[in-house]
Motif scaffolding. Structure first.
Motif, PDB file in Angstrom:
ATOM      1  N   ARG A  80      77.681  28.495  50.423  1.00 43.71           N
ATOM      2  CA  ARG A  80      78.499  27.298  50.217  1.00 43.71           C
ATOM      3  C   ARG A  80      77.809  26.122  50.888  1.00 43.71           C
ATOM      4  O   ARG A  80      77.216  26.265  51.955  1.00 43.71           O
ATOM      5  CB  ARG A  80      79.887  27.498  50.818  1.00 43.71           C
ATOM      6  CG  ARG A  80      80.628  28.661  50.167  1.00 43.71           C
ATOM      7  CD  ARG A  80      81.877  28.995  50.907  1.00 43.71           C
ATOM      8  NE  ARG A  80      81.540  29.572  52.205  1.00 43.71           N
ATOM      9  CZ  ARG A  80      82.422  30.139  53.007  1.00 43.71           C
ATOM     10  NH1 ARG A  80      83.682  30.192  52.662  1.00 43.71           N
ATOM     11  NH2 ARG A  80      82.059  30.631  54.162  1.00 43.71           N
ATOM     12  N   GLN A  81      77.910  24.984  50.231  1.00 42.19           N
ATOM     13  CA  GLN A  81      77.331  23.771  50.797  1.00 42.19           C
ATOM     14  C   GLN A  81      78.302  22.620  50.556  1.00 42.19           C
ATOM     15  O   GLN A  81      78.829  22.481  49.462  1.00 42.19           O
ATOM     16  CB  GLN A  81      76.006  23.458  50.111  1.00 42.19           C
ATOM     17  CG  GLN A  81      75.385  22.145  50.519  1.00 42.19           C
ATOM     18  CD  GLN A  81      74.089  21.915  49.789  1.00 42.19           C
ATOM     19  OE1 GLN A  81      73.115  22.626  50.019  1.00 42.19           O
ATOM     20  NE2 GLN A  81      74.059  20.940  48.897  1.00 42.19           N
ATOM     21  N   MET A  82      78.540  21.838  51.590  1.00 43.43           N
ATOM     22  CA  MET A  82      79.331  20.614  51.451  1.00 43.43           C
ATOM     23  C   MET A  82      78.522  19.474  52.034  1.00 43.43           C
ATOM     24  O   MET A  82      77.915  19.619  53.108  1.00 43.43           O
ATOM     25  CB  MET A  82      80.679  20.731  52.165  1.00 43.43           C
ATOM     26  CG  MET A  82      81.600  21.740  51.517  1.00 43.43           C
ATOM     27  SD  MET A  82      83.270  21.675  52.185  1.00 43.43           S
ATOM     28  CE  MET A  82      83.906  20.282  51.257  1.00 43.43           C
ATOM     29  N   GLN A  83      78.504  18.382  51.307  1.00 43.26           N
ATOM     30  CA  GLN A  83      77.815  17.184  51.763  1.00 43.26           C
ATOM     31  C   GLN A  83      78.754  15.996  51.614  1.00 43.26           C
ATOM     32  O   GLN A  83      79.363  15.817  50.558  1.00 43.26           O
ATOM     33  CB  GLN A  83      76.564  16.914  50.932  1.00 43.26           C
ATOM     34  CG  GLN A  83      75.519  17.998  51.026  1.00 43.26           C
ATOM     35  CD  GLN A  83      74.400  17.790  50.029  1.00 43.26           C
ATOM     36  OE1 GLN A  83      74.608  17.249  48.959  1.00 43.26           O
ATOM     37  NE2 GLN A  83      73.204  18.232  50.397  1.00 43.26           N
ATOM     38  N   THR A  84      78.848  15.198  52.660  1.00 42.70           N
ATOM     39  CA  THR A  84      79.571  13.937  52.590  1.00 42.70           C
ATOM     40  C   THR A  84      78.540  12.835  52.406  1.00 42.70           C
ATOM     41  O   THR A  84      77.627  12.684  53.220  1.00 42.70           O
ATOM     42  CB  THR A  84      80.388  13.688  53.867  1.00 42.70           C
ATOM     43  OG1 THR A  84      81.305  14.773  54.047  1.00 42.70           O
ATOM     44  CG2 THR A  84      81.168  12.384  53.781  1.00 42.70           C
TER      45      THR A  84
END
Length: 135
Positions: free
Chosen positions: A101-105
């Motif tokens: 999983r990857q989250m980027q703001t």
């Protein structure tokens, strides 16, 4: 506040596509340029916690061979107004069944989209996620 206006979603989708290409090509200059180069940026990886642009850049340069090849399974983009967005994606590394999983703001700063916070993790193996057996 308007969510997901079409123009901003397209801009972020393009940024995310270019990020994935740079990651696959181990283009460390391009990867560095996606991140905000300041002390405010944070990147939590699978095995590292990095604070500030300098730590992130040093990690990229020290990493032998770059990121393991992966396939994006699902991507979800949420834009808040015209200048803030979150890209969430699920991926699978080549040769593995584990889901990553990857989250980027992303924040538009001085007219350019930059990652200000990122988190990458791998889900537990199925046997790890199940916990101890019930007696």
């Amino acid at each position: 506040m308007q969510f997901n206006n079409d123009k901003t979603v397209r801009e972020i989708a393009d940024c995310a596509d270019r990020y994935e290409k740079a990651l696959a090509d181990n283009d460390v200059v391009a990867l560095d340029n996606f991140f905000w180069d300041g002390p405010e940026v944070v990147r939590y990886g699978v095995g590292e916690n990095l604070y500030g642009g300098e730590e992130i850049a040093a990690f990229r340069r020290a990493r032998q061979g770059g990121s393991p090849p992966r396939t994006v399974l699902r991507r979800h983009i949420t834009c808040m107004g015209d200048d803030i967005a979150v890209v969430s994606l699920e991926f699978r590394r080549e040769g593995s069944q584990r889901i990553g999983r990857q989250m980027q703001t992303w924040v538009r700063i001085d007219g350019q989209w930059k990652i200000i916070a990122a988190h990458v993790s791998l889900m537990a193996q199925q046997s790890e996620a199940a916990g101890p057996a019930a007696s």
